[in-house]
Design an enzyme around this catalytic site. Structure first.
Site, PDB file in Angstrom:
ATOM      1  N   SER A  28       0.913  -1.681  -0.053  1.00 33.28           N
ATOM      2  CA  SER A  28      -0.144   0.305   0.045  1.00 33.28           C
ATOM      3  C   SER A  28       1.093   1.283  -0.120  1.00 33.28           C
ATOM      4  O   SER A  28       0.696   2.468  -0.574  1.00 33.28           O
ATOM      5  CB  SER A  28      -0.594  -0.084   1.538  1.00 33.28           C
ATOM      6  OG  SER A  28       0.029  -0.371   2.654  1.00 33.28           O
TER       7      SER A  28
ATOM      8  N   ASP B 126       6.913   2.672   6.615  1.00 37.18           N
ATOM      9  CA  ASP B 126       6.462   2.245   5.094  1.00 37.18           C
ATOM     10  C   ASP B 126       6.403   3.274   4.350  1.00 37.18           C
ATOM     11  O   ASP B 126       7.550   2.485   3.805  1.00 37.18           O
ATOM     12  CB  ASP B 126       5.366   1.645   5.250  1.00 37.18           C
ATOM     13  CG  ASP B 126       5.086   0.269   6.516  1.00 37.18           C
ATOM     14  OD1 ASP B 126       6.476  -0.107   6.431  1.00 37.18           O
ATOM     15  OD2 ASP B 126       4.131   0.056   5.781  1.00 37.18           O
TER      16      ASP B 126
END
Length: 368
Positions: free
Chosen positions: A123, A167
């Protein structure tokens, strides 16, 4: 064969961009506690192609998830969560507009090699690829660290996944063969080369996870509760001398604190081991990290533990551990240089027989 941008929209794109997935070498569940992490980029990429429109309409196609020729649409300013891959596109445009960036509509084509639910930031890879493309398409004045922060806001504020900053920072700023040593509180980072004597391995267990689901959110809430009870802003503020105090907290909060505090120490030790090429020490830190995730943080699952145990039996592997948020996903391993491909294939084959799962070796990539 999947349709191209030209096939779908009748003209070529103006801008193309990509962003890799990432594997976290060590430093799990420390980023949302203000701690240290050590990720690196992987070869798998998310690719996007865009062309602006004169209206406020966004038309989107995903090679991975759309039915043949299916184009999804929405209006800028009318973004709403639909529990669908399009939420990531909507989230990016909503966050950019809230930050004061002017957009028009656009057409977007998306393709990703980063497997979903694998613990490899599929994602974040998508968020960052879209943000990079929109930054170029509309000449947005967004620097690199703010771009990563925008990626986190998409996940936290729109999609509803309470992920930390690691991330998007790793996806945007890390490189293959180079670890990104990141202090998530101070947002300072340094690239640390991997020794040539190492072959990184990443094997997807075949057990998917979902960060927007409950378990990850519960762990984050437990850390916040523990920090409040111990009178600190974040668990980053604690050291090993505080662990006696933490053990007196209601269960399981003391265990959660112990993982975060010791994991931060392991990241710092791992950076030293990389620099001094102490590979056995580095491998032992990997195994200690996995044990901490399994026992104190309770984010592993039997299949992941099996994969780590099989790696431990392989003479070419220095260390292995669960990577990513947990509850499935992937295992990262460090092998002797030149042995990575064969070791990964051996371990995946044994794991498939013992678990009944269908693992996939993501790093090193097989040569066609």
């Amino acid at each position: 064969m999947s349709p191209s941008f030209q096939d779908l929209f009748g003209h070529p794109p103006e801008v193309e961009a990509e962003a890799p997935g990432r594997v976290n070498l060590i430093g799990e569940h420390t980023d949302y506690n203000g701690g240290y992490v050590l990720p690196m980029a992987i070869p798998q990429q998310t690719q996007v192609a865009l062309r602006r429109r004169a209206d406020k309409r966004v038309r989107a196609f995903s090679v991975n998830t759309s039915r043949s020729g299916e184009i999804l649409e929405y209006e800028l300013g009318q973004e709403s969560v639909g529990k669908h891959w399009l939420d990531y596109v909507k989230g990016v445009t909503q966050v950019l507009q809230r930050e004061g960036h002017a957009l028009t509509g656009f057409e977007i084509w998306i393709s990703s090699e980063v497997p979903l639910g694998s613990g490899l930031s599929s994602s974040a890879s998508l968020d960052v690829a879209i943000l990079r493309a929109l930054r170029e398409l509309f000449s947005l004045p967004v620097e690199d660290v703010p771009l990563a922060i925008l990626g986190q806001k998409v996940e936290n504020d729109f999609v509803g996944a309470p992920v930390g900053i690691m991330d998007p920072m790793a996806v945007h700023l890390a490189d293959q063969g180079m670890a990104l040593f990141l202090d998530t509180r101070l947002m300072r980072f340094e690239r640390v080369p991997l020794p040539r004597a190492l072959d990184p391995i990443v094997i997807n267990s075949g057990v998917a996870h979902n960060h927007a689901a409950g378990d990850y959110r519960v762990r984050r809430a437990e850390c916040e509760q523990a920090a409040a009870l111990l009178g600190v802003q974040q668990l980053r503020d604690l050291s090993t001398v505080d662990l006696l105090r933490a053990e007196k907290l209601p269960a399981p909060l003391g265990q959660r604190v112990r993982h975060v505090v010791t994991e931060n120490a392991r990241v710092l030790a791992a950076v030293q081991a990389l620099r001094s090429e102490e590979l056995d020490r580095l491998g032992n830190l990997f195994y200690a990290s996995h044990d901490s995730q399994r026992r104190d943080y309770e984010v592993s699952v039997p299949e992941i533990d099996l994969l780590v145990d099989i790696a431990k039996e392989d003479a070419d592997v220095y260390g292995a551990r669960l990577t990513g948020g947990g509850f499935g996903g992937s295992v990262v391993m460090l092998a002797k240089a030149g042995t990575g491909s064969d070791a990964a294939a051996r371990i995946a084959e044994i794991y498939a027989k013992r678990s009944g799962q269908r693992p996939s070796v993501l790093v090193p990539q097989a040569h066609s």
